[in-house]
Write a protein that holds these residues in place. Structure first.
Motif, PDB file in Angstrom:
ATOM      1  N   UNK A   4       0.713  -1.297  -0.084  1.00 30.82           N
ATOM      2  CA  UNK A   4      -0.022  -0.037   0.215  1.00 30.82           C
ATOM      3  C   UNK A   4       1.196   1.315   0.075  1.00 30.82           C
ATOM      4  N   UNK A   5       0.186   2.299  -0.343  1.00 28.28           N
ATOM      5  CA  UNK A   5       0.971   3.463  -0.217  1.00 28.28           C
ATOM      6  C   UNK A   5       1.485   4.142   1.164  1.00 28.28           C
ATOM      7  N   UNK A   6       2.890   4.327   1.252  1.00 28.00           N
ATOM      8  CA  UNK A   6       3.331   4.793   2.525  1.00 28.00           C
ATOM      9  C   UNK A   6       2.981   6.215   2.697  1.00 28.00           C
ATOM     10  N   UNK A   7       2.764   6.780   3.941  1.00 30.30           N
ATOM     11  CA  UNK A   7       2.681   8.204   4.109  1.00 30.30           C
ATOM     12  C   UNK A   7       3.010   8.461   5.627  1.00 30.30           C
ATOM     13  N   UNK A   8       3.307   9.706   5.659  1.00 29.63           N
ATOM     14  CA  UNK A   8       3.354  10.275   7.158  1.00 29.63           C
ATOM     15  C   UNK A   8       2.542  11.286   7.326  1.00 29.63           C
ATOM     16  N   UNK A   9       1.570  11.441   7.998  1.00 25.40           N
ATOM     17  CA  UNK A   9       0.671  12.608   8.311  1.00 25.40           C
ATOM     18  C   UNK A   9       1.341  13.593   9.402  1.00 25.40           C
ATOM     19  N   UNK A  10       1.406  14.762   9.251  1.00 23.15           N
ATOM     20  CA  UNK A  10       1.805  15.649  10.311  1.00 23.15           C
ATOM     21  C   UNK A  10       1.001  16.921  10.165  1.00 23.15           C
ATOM     22  N   UNK A  11       0.460  17.176  11.677  1.00 17.01           N
ATOM     23  CA  UNK A  11      -0.569  17.891  11.858  1.00 17.01           C
ATOM     24  C   UNK A  11       0.069  19.271  12.537  1.00 17.01           C
ATOM     25  N   UNK A  12      -0.176  20.443  11.636  1.00 18.15           N
ATOM     26  CA  UNK A  12       0.525  21.612  12.122  1.00 18.15           C
ATOM     27  C   UNK A  12      -0.277  22.714  12.693  1.00 18.15           C
ATOM     28  N   UNK A  80      -0.456  17.945   6.851  1.00 14.12           N
ATOM     29  CA  UNK A  80       0.593  17.878   5.674  1.00 14.12           C
ATOM     30  C   UNK A  80       0.911  16.339   5.539  1.00 14.12           C
ATOM     31  N   UNK A  81       0.511  15.777   4.629  1.00 14.42           N
ATOM     32  CA  UNK A  81       0.550  14.408   4.325  1.00 14.42           C
ATOM     33  C   UNK A  81       1.960  14.314   3.164  1.00 14.42           C
ATOM     34  N   UNK A  82       2.891  13.515   3.393  1.00 18.04           N
ATOM     35  CA  UNK A  82       3.933  13.232   2.501  1.00 18.04           C
ATOM     36  C   UNK A  82       3.833  11.617   2.281  1.00 18.04           C
ATOM     37  N   UNK A  83       3.545  11.550   0.976  1.00 13.66           N
ATOM     38  CA  UNK A  83       3.483  10.131   0.491  1.00 13.66           C
ATOM     39  C   UNK A  83       4.305   9.556  -0.707  1.00 13.66           C
ATOM     40  N   UNK A  84       4.179   8.395  -0.742  1.00 14.62           N
ATOM     41  CA  UNK A  84       5.129   7.882  -1.789  1.00 14.62           C
ATOM     42  C   UNK A  84       4.255   6.442  -2.136  1.00 14.62           C
ATOM     43  N   UNK A  85       4.329   6.132  -3.295  1.00 20.15           N
ATOM     44  CA  UNK A  85       3.625   4.891  -3.692  1.00 20.15           C
ATOM     45  C   UNK A  85       4.382   3.549  -3.491  1.00 20.15           C
ATOM     46  N   UNK A  89      10.421   3.507  -7.271  1.00 14.23           N
ATOM     47  CA  UNK A  89      11.650   3.084  -7.586  1.00 14.23           C
ATOM     48  C   UNK A  89      11.742   1.697  -8.294  1.00 14.23           C
ATOM     49  N   UNK A  90      10.543   1.021  -8.328  1.00 12.53           N
ATOM     50  CA  UNK A  90      10.349  -0.275  -9.055  1.00 12.53           C
ATOM     51  C   UNK A  90      10.611  -0.272 -10.343  1.00 12.53           C
ATOM     52  N   UNK A  91       9.850   0.738 -11.154  1.00 11.90           N
ATOM     53  CA  UNK A  91       9.925   0.737 -12.453  1.00 11.90           C
ATOM     54  C   UNK A  91      11.525   1.096 -12.779  1.00 11.90           C
ATOM     55  N   UNK A  92      12.154   2.078 -12.096  1.00 12.95           N
ATOM     56  CA  UNK A  92      13.559   2.574 -12.516  1.00 12.95           C
ATOM     57  C   UNK A  92      14.485   1.873 -11.969  1.00 12.95           C
ATOM     58  N   UNK A  93      14.236   0.903 -10.990  1.00 15.98           N
ATOM     59  CA  UNK A  93      15.617   0.070 -10.472  1.00 15.98           C
ATOM     60  C   UNK A  93      15.068  -1.278 -10.109  1.00 15.98           C
ATOM     61  N   UNK A  94      13.831  -1.792 -10.335  1.00 14.03           N
ATOM     62  CA  UNK A  94      13.624  -2.962  -9.939  1.00 14.03           C
ATOM     63  C   UNK A  94      13.404  -3.268  -8.400  1.00 14.03           C
TER      64      UNK A  94
END
Length: 128
Positions: A4-12, A80-85, A89-94
């Protein structure tokens, strides 16, 4: 590796404009380039896509990464949510690229959290 998508929620504390400025200062200082996405979120990119396509995970410090920033304002706070799929890196580096991207994004999320703590406006953080 999580599927699943990994993310970090930061409440400011404060408004969305100030939160976006704090996030922009963090990524700008590290040389990440902002790009507005079709869905209104903001993507920050670093590295060289061409070098990563050519060399994959062996692209070293030029390994291409994209992190997504989403912000939502409430009455007195901004999320503020910082997320990545899951395939970062899979498509560009296996598989090696995927692990490298996951590690780099986790480190970036931790550094962003420290940066936002330094503003004195970070209230809490939640990893998802």
């Amino acid at each position: 590796m999580s599927e699943r998508t990994a993310s970090v929620l930061m409440v400011m504390r404060g408004d969305e404009q100030a939160a976006r400025a704090d996030v922009a200062a963090f990524f700008d200082a590290r040389g990440w380039v902002p790009r507005v996405r079709d869905d209104g979120s903001l993507a920050y990119e670093c590295g060289s896509r061409g070098r990563t396509v050519l060399l994959g995970a062996l692209a070293g410090r030029k390994f291409f990464l994209t992190g997504i920033i989403e912000t939502r304002q409430d009455a007195h706070t901004t999320d503020v949510v910082y997320r990545w799929g899951p395939d970062a890196g899979l498509a560009l580096g296996g598989t090696i690229g995927r692990r490298r991207a996951e590690r780099a994004h986790a480190e970036t999320a931790e550094a962003l959290q420290r940066h936002l703590q330094g503003t004195g406006r970070l209230l809490r953080t939640h990893r998802r």
